[in-house]
Enzyme design. Structure first.
Site, PDB file in Angstrom:
ATOM      1  N   ASP A 250       0.940  -1.114  -0.083  1.00 27.97           N
ATOM      2  CA  ASP A 250       0.120  -0.207   0.168  1.00 27.97           C
ATOM      3  C   ASP A 250       0.772   1.231   0.010  1.00 27.97           C
ATOM      4  O   ASP A 250       1.770   1.416   0.958  1.00 27.97           O
ATOM      5  CB  ASP A 250      -0.739   0.046   1.153  1.00 27.97           C
ATOM      6  N   GLY A 340      -6.957   4.910  -8.462  1.00 30.70           N
ATOM      7  CA  GLY A 340      -7.136   6.066  -9.289  1.00 30.70           C
ATOM      8  C   GLY A 340      -7.293   5.728 -10.814  1.00 30.70           C
ATOM      9  O   GLY A 340      -7.098   6.270 -11.789  1.00 30.70           O
ATOM     10  N   ASP A 413     -13.264  -4.156  -1.690  1.00 30.93           N
ATOM     11  CA  ASP A 413     -13.132  -4.003  -0.174  1.00 30.93           C
ATOM     12  C   ASP A 413     -14.296  -4.102   0.516  1.00 30.93           C
ATOM     13  O   ASP A 413     -15.129  -2.977   0.867  1.00 30.93           O
ATOM     14  CB  ASP A 413     -12.476  -2.390  -0.017  1.00 30.93           C
ATOM     15  N   ASN A 478     -10.235  -8.406  -0.541  1.00 32.58           N
ATOM     16  CA  ASN A 478      -9.834  -8.011   0.501  1.00 32.58           C
ATOM     17  C   ASN A 478     -10.827  -7.935   1.511  1.00 32.58           C
ATOM     18  O   ASN A 478     -12.110  -8.702   0.949  1.00 32.58           O
ATOM     19  CB  ASN A 478      -9.522  -6.379   0.499  1.00 32.58           C
TER      20      ASN A 478
END
Ligand code: 1PR
Length: 558
Positions: A250, A340, A413, A478
């Site tokens: 990350d 992004g 997520d 995740n």
């Protein structure tokens, strides 16, 4: 410095191949059109034909650039040619992927077909072995390809063979007479991993993404070392796909403005929970150095997630492009970039860049895959609102069309939401062995966007089905509840998502020790597993994880 010529039809990541050639001490000259090729024909004595993505798209580019004629002319001279992935496929008769596009028709009638999804995930992504059959019957390796090594494959279509047995292959495929053939196996299907004849070597796998062993294959080809010795004591068991272990970084800018690798728990990367906004970002080191370290430890892939992308414009975010450019010079395994990947307005020029253009910038800088988070959720919502149909504009659709589904990962997520009964929600639920705070026996996994900051009215199960339909080739799964907890993967979620889709799934969040990787591969059918914190904190190495897998009978590439 010796020169190597590389055909560039401007689709996909050529940067890694150029970096691999540079590392081997060769200078690269790109050939983009038939005219250029013809003008240099006499000078060219080593040619590479790399290709990724869709067969038809690649062949159309070859024809549009008038390259087919010069390629055939070059082959007729007998000078060295190495085709990689779609570069191998291009030489065959055609592919069921694009029935209207013709290949260059060597080895006809051999064609490419799609792997069956009945017993496995498609695309075939990961490190697989081979068995080599030389046409002269000798037991040797082919440019270093032999049964002791694993190479990185990423493809949905392959030249399928009915058997791995040399005699059977010869009788069923007379067109392969005189060719050396390396065969691989995925699920129950055998397929061609490499072909060679004269000075021509064609590989379905990506040597430039297959670590040092892959670079050694390119080097053997460039040196003309065709028949190589097989290490003593090598067993000749059937090839198998290894369990894939991924290291994830990350990345974000810290308060001093430096790009750092960070890691928190449950998506909070500040030093302390209390007074979140005032606390510094955890700084675990420099992204390129850390990626290099995991490559050396044996990571099968490295993923970079730009975790503050929703705040800053990716076009301004040149450091992430720089990270990729630098990392791909020394890290010869697949690199994924996330964060992004979406339509973006450049604040400086006011110009809009599409998600496809943003992804292209990353591919040109050395990325093999892009990972889409928030935009995948919005696109899935639109897909359901539109009667389970895409409208052609989502990043999954546009990027997969140009670069192939294997280049498009969707990062999910999700957060747990407990309910007493499946009737209490419209979302797909799982009966959980870990009841909620009030004894609730069911759970659904709510999708979030913007790095977990905003929850949406969509379940992870529904999301992954929609994005698969839209053109995603892999799911990075995740789980916010598990992230950074070191308590192991969410096995229930992983299996539920595996059951929902046919594309590969990467289990992520919660890994705290090597046994957690053993557990996720033993108890679920996941295709890969990813760790972050346990590696960053230097508690365990990727090598230790792989050792634990091997000791448990789960084959991992060491
Ligand atoms: O929405 O397309 O711009 O993508 C943003 C990307 O950044 C998404 O892939 C999202 O998962 C990621 N992201 C955003 N905020 C955070 C954060 O941590 N604050 N990181 C974040 C996600 C999860 C994994 C982590 C695993 C394993 N981090 O990357 O590595 O949970 O961790 P562990 O092994 O230590 O448990 P967009």
């Amino acid at each position: 410095m010796s020169k190597v010529y590389v055909i560039d039809v401007e689709s996909g990541n050529l940067q890694s191949l150029e970096n691999a050639l540079a590392k081997l001490g060769y200078q690269v000259e790109l050939i983009k059109t038939g005219d250029e090729f013809t003008a240099k024909m006499d000078k060219i004595d080593k040619l590479l034909l790399p290709g990724v993505g869709n067969f038809g798209h690649f062949m159309n580019n070859v024809h549009a650039r008038s390259l087919a004629g010069p390629i055939k002319q070059y082959i007729a001279t007998g000078k060295p040619l190495m085709g990689i992935c779609v570069g191998l496929q291009a030489l065959l008769a055609g592919s069921t992927e694009s029935p209207d596009s013709k290949g260059l028709e060597y080895l006809s009638p051999l064609k490419l077909s799609k792997f069956s999804e009945e017993d496995k995930s498609v695309p075939h992504i990961g490190w697989n072995g081979t068995v080599v059959h030389l046409s002269n019957g000798e037991k040797k390796g082919l440019y270093g390809i032999d049964q002791t090594k694993k190479f990185y494959f990423v493809h949905s279509y392959a030249a399928l063979l009915e058997s791995i047995d040399d005699e059977k292959i010869k009788s069923q495929h007379p067109e392969l007479a005189g060719w050396d053939v390396a065969v691989s196996k995925y699920g129950n299907e055998h397929f061609i991993a490499a072909l060679a004849k004269g000075n021509m070597l064609l590989t379905q796998f990506h040597p430039e993404k297959s670590g040092e062993q892959g670079l050694a294959i390119i080097n053997s080809f460039l040196q003309g070392s065709k028949y190589t010795e097989i290490p003593a004591g090598a067993s000749s068991s059937e090839p198998t796909l290894t369990k894939r272990v991924i290291a994830c970084l990350d990345v974000r800018t810290n308060d001093e403005g430096d790009l750092v690798v960070t890691k928190g728990d449950q998506y909070d990367v500040r030093e302390r929970k209390v007074g979140v906004n005032g606390e510094p970002v955890r700084n675990l080191g420099k992204p390129v150095e850390i990626a290099q370290k995991y490559y050396e430890q044996g990571a099968d892939e490295v993923t970079f997630l730009n975790i503050t992308s929703f705040r800053s414009c990716p076009l301004k975010d040149l450091p992430m492009l720089q990270v990729l450019k630098e990392a791909s010079k020394t890290v010869f395994v697949p690199l994924t970039i996330g964060g992004g990947i979406r339509d973006t307005v450049d604040p400086e020029t006011g110009k809009t860049f599409s998600a496809l253009e943003v992804a292209t910038m990353y591919f040109l800088s050395g990325a093999d895959k892009v990972s889409i988070g928030s935009d995948a959720v919005y696109a899935a919502e639109k897909y359901y609102a539109n009667g389970n149909k895409g409208d052609g504009t989502s990043p999954m659709e546009t990027i997969s069309k140009a670069y192939g589904v294997q280049a498009v990962v969707v990062s999910v997520d999700p957060k747990r939401v407990y309910v007493n009964s499946p009737k209490d929600t419209k979302h797909h639920t799982i009966e959980t062995k870990f009841p909620g705070p009030n004894g609730e026996k069911y759970v659904w996994y709510q999708c979030t966007v913007k790095g977990g900051r905003e929850a949406r009215d969509l379940g992870a199960y529904e999301l992954v089905r929609a994005v698969e339909a839209l053109g995603a080739g892999e799911i990075l799964l995740n789980c916010i509840d598990k992230d950074g907890t070191n308590s192991g993967f969410d096995l229930e979620l992983v299996q539920d998502v595996k059951d929902a889709v046919s594309i590969p799934v990467i289990a992520s969040s919660g890994a705290g020790k090597p046994e957690h990787f053993v557990q996720v591969f033993q108890k679920t059918t996941t295709d890969a597993a990813l760790g972050a914190g346990m590696f960053h904190r230097n508690e365990y190495t990727v090598g230790q994880v792989k050792q634990a897998l091997n000791e448990s009978g789960l084959e991992a590439r060491l």
